[in-house]
Write an enzyme that holds these catalytic residues in place. Sequence first.
Site, PDB file in Angstrom:
ATOM      1  N   LYS A 190       0.829  -1.203   0.000  1.00 13.03           N
ATOM      2  CA  LYS A 190       0.000   0.000   0.000  1.00 13.03           C
ATOM      3  C   LYS A 190       0.866   1.257   0.000  1.00 13.03           C
ATOM      4  O   LYS A 190       1.902   1.325   0.645  1.00 13.03           O
ATOM      5  CB  LYS A 190      -0.930  -0.001   1.216  1.00 13.03           C
ATOM      6  N   GLU A 193     -18.831 -16.418  -4.273  1.00 16.88           N
ATOM      7  CA  GLU A 193     -19.176 -15.000  -4.271  1.00 16.88           C
ATOM      8  C   GLU A 193     -19.631 -14.481  -5.627  1.00 16.88           C
ATOM      9  O   GLU A 193     -19.406 -13.306  -5.962  1.00 16.88           O
ATOM     10  CB  GLU A 193     -18.004 -14.162  -3.736  1.00 16.88           C
ATOM     11  N   ARG A 212      -7.057  -2.791 -11.772  1.00 16.82           N
ATOM     12  CA  ARG A 212      -8.050  -3.080 -10.747  1.00 16.82           C
ATOM     13  C   ARG A 212      -8.626  -1.766 -10.215  1.00 16.82           C
ATOM     14  O   ARG A 212      -7.906  -0.945  -9.633  1.00 16.82           O
ATOM     15  CB  ARG A 212      -7.414  -3.874  -9.607  1.00 16.82           C
ATOM     16  N   TRP A 223     -12.045   0.970   3.362  1.00 18.55           N
ATOM     17  CA  TRP A 223     -12.260   0.951   1.919  1.00 18.55           C
ATOM     18  C   TRP A 223     -13.550   1.653   1.506  1.00 18.55           C
ATOM     19  O   TRP A 223     -14.047   1.450   0.412  1.00 18.55           O
ATOM     20  CB  TRP A 223     -12.230  -0.484   1.400  1.00 18.55           C
ATOM     21  N   GLU A 235      -3.527  -1.025   6.705  1.00 18.36           N
ATOM     22  CA  GLU A 235      -3.608   0.183   5.887  1.00 18.36           C
ATOM     23  C   GLU A 235      -4.125   1.383   6.678  1.00 18.36           C
ATOM     24  O   GLU A 235      -3.801   2.526   6.378  1.00 18.36           O
ATOM     25  CB  GLU A 235      -4.514  -0.124   4.706  1.00 18.36           C
ATOM     26  N   GLU A 263      -0.933 -12.802   2.736  1.00 16.77           N
ATOM     27  CA  GLU A 263      -0.165 -12.828   1.491  1.00 16.77           C
ATOM     28  C   GLU A 263       1.299 -13.043   1.789  1.00 16.77           C
ATOM     29  O   GLU A 263       1.885 -12.329   2.591  1.00 16.77           O
ATOM     30  CB  GLU A 263      -0.344 -11.506   0.742  1.00 16.77           C
ATOM     31  N   HIS A 304      -2.557 -12.065  -8.262  1.00 13.76           N
ATOM     32  CA  HIS A 304      -2.529 -10.837  -9.037  1.00 13.76           C
ATOM     33  C   HIS A 304      -1.655 -10.966 -10.286  1.00 13.76           C
ATOM     34  O   HIS A 304      -1.469  -9.999 -11.014  1.00 13.76           O
ATOM     35  CB  HIS A 304      -2.050  -9.679  -8.169  1.00 13.76           C
TER      36      HIS A 304
END
Length: 762
Positions: free
Chosen positions: A119, A491, A522, A568, A612, A672, A701
């Site tokens: 980030k 989902e 994205r 977010w 974040e 991750e 990704h």
Amino acid sequence: MVMTHTLGYPRIGARRELKFAQESYWKGQSSREDLVRAGAELRQRHWRDQAALDLVPVGDFSFYDQVLDMSFTLGNLPERVRGFHGDPLDNYFRVARGRSAQSADAGGCDGVAAGEMTKWFDTNYHYIVPEFDAATQFKLDASRLLGQLAEARAQGVKAKPVIIGPLTYLASGKAKDGSDRLALLPRLLPVYVELLAVLAGQGTEWVQIDEPILVTELEPEWQDAFSVAYRALDSGAVKLLLTTYFGPLQENLSLACALPVQGIHLDAINARNEVDQLISILPPDRVVSLGVVNGRNIWKTDLGAVLDWLEPVGKVLGERLWVAPSCSLLHVPVDLANERKLDGEILSWLAFAVQKLEEVRVLATALAQGRGAVEAELAANRAAIASRRTSQRVNNPAVKAAVAAIVPELGCRQSPFAQRAVKQAALLNLPRFPTTTIGSFPQTSEIRQVRSQFKAGTIDAAAYTEAMRREIARSVVEQEGLGLDVLVHGEAERNDMVEYFGEQLDGYAFSQSGWVQSYGSRCVKPPILFGDISRPKAMTVDWITYAATLTAKPMKGMLTGPVTILNWSFVRDDQPRAVSCRQLALAIRDEVLDLERAGVQVIQIDEAALREGLPLRKSQWQEYLDWAVESFRITANGVKDETQIHTHMCYSEFNDIIASIADMDADVITIETSRSDMELLDAFDDFKYPNQIGPGVYDIHSPNIPTEAQIVALMQKAAERIPADRLWVNPDCGLKTRQWSEVIPALTNMVRAAQSLRATVS
């Protein structure tokens, strides 16, 4: 005269034109020339949007990421891509995502490891981390910046080139061999000097040089390095606007004012109380640029309130005063004019990038000509500010009472993890190294088409539900065939992991075209948190319980946690963020308990954005972590011991908050680690994480497909730090952005790797 400018502009286009051009090129459906043309058209359009400004940023446009752009400008390419020949743009995409266009990779390139992402400070924008080692050399390639500068000049743009400063560039990267990044500064500075000379040769007067690390706590050697660096850059060839944002300068204010630059930009949204001090310390020949319009949120600026404090500043500074947004407008949508369905009252409270530039213009005009020159604009602004402040839709007494009634017991599990783990193992009966995914499966064109038809009213709810159930059934069948141990419903019904929940919570509003870039192609459309939050009804239970009927294996309930929903979203600015987070925690807690009552034995509550939200200064971390962890625990910990709680985090540095992550007391955490080659697990050398963990082994990704051997090797590294009986095997994030043709072989290798680990790791 007051100068106006901005620090950067959204690059994706009002209708995400850049995203579609990128993805078309990567798929081989369009040519390089098509992509380059699309970029040029977007730049021209965006410069027109900014035409009223006195100075317009150039170089803020990127085909993927501005930090990666700087790496290529400085000639700092990872060794694994230096041997590739051909189009530099394809090499650029290889670093960004592991591959470039299908046509470019057809000649034998099987992909490379994509650059690590993390980030950008405390935003939801991800950048490609520069890579260094003790032998790193730099070599200038100014072609990208010079090309955009030539385009701007041809269009009559009053250009101000934008670059990332040398100290922020070094600080944003990683030394792969553990060497000292700061030791590279003597090699780096000559390339910056050369770049500034090249820009001067093109007739450039001002260069914006971004050093946002000045709003963080710097070690003494980094503070000293600023003086060294900017003395080297002080050639007089161009004027430097030293740009800081995202926070106050605090102890670095005197340092910044002493640097030999011709102007300083201060984020006056976050550092309003430093304006007078900055003016008093800065030499009288320096420009003072003040970020007076919030570049990271979408609420209208209270123009009258800003003018109340800015007018005296303008009288002191005169022509030395520049006004601008607080930071690049990269973090907000492009234009409110594209919104056709937003509630009219809420619409009147908002400002996107185009509207924020208009606010800058109104403020500058009022300063130069008096408020009377813009009285109509100021009157409309006053009415909108008053409407929001007094609206009954914003405040819900019942929600406020529920938050006031929170007690510590809400955040406590019935038993410690060791006791819970025994009960969960008996109930779930999972093998060693259990396999699962993070939640989402590919969002195919068919899924998106059905969702669009439902929103447009061309199909009814029954037809939509049936279509989504077919997709859920497909995901379950695929997972059964792969041999995964804990399944997810995929989902299919969800557009975005935050927007989906916001749409079903009172206190949220939604834009049609409020897209912002998260990384590369994205884009996300953050929901607008405008009022007190409550959950009118269950949000996920029907979908999850339907999926559970299709398998005998455990089916995970998938939720987004309160901290991530908060971080977010475009969040209301009229109450503390901690209060909004607790409201969200109570709403999602109700959903967790409903899932448990429906028989769901495994519930994942994603907190991808936990880190974040950290303040940029470590001295302020604990206050944030206290309420963030509390909010997660309120959400998760009302369940019985037998219910297994998972959480997921991705693409952030977690090592320095691992103790707080442990305090969340989730039974299983997935994080991750694939892009960083398990580097994140270094935290476990000194900290004995008490619960179960799934280090992500598949970089979702990138289109590259991990081999079984690669996954085994990563998990063996993990087993060196964490007992094997507490390890899970999973991708590093959801799979919605990938294609089934990539997902099936990757997960096949992942399952085979888990089987191999069960046979070989003791």
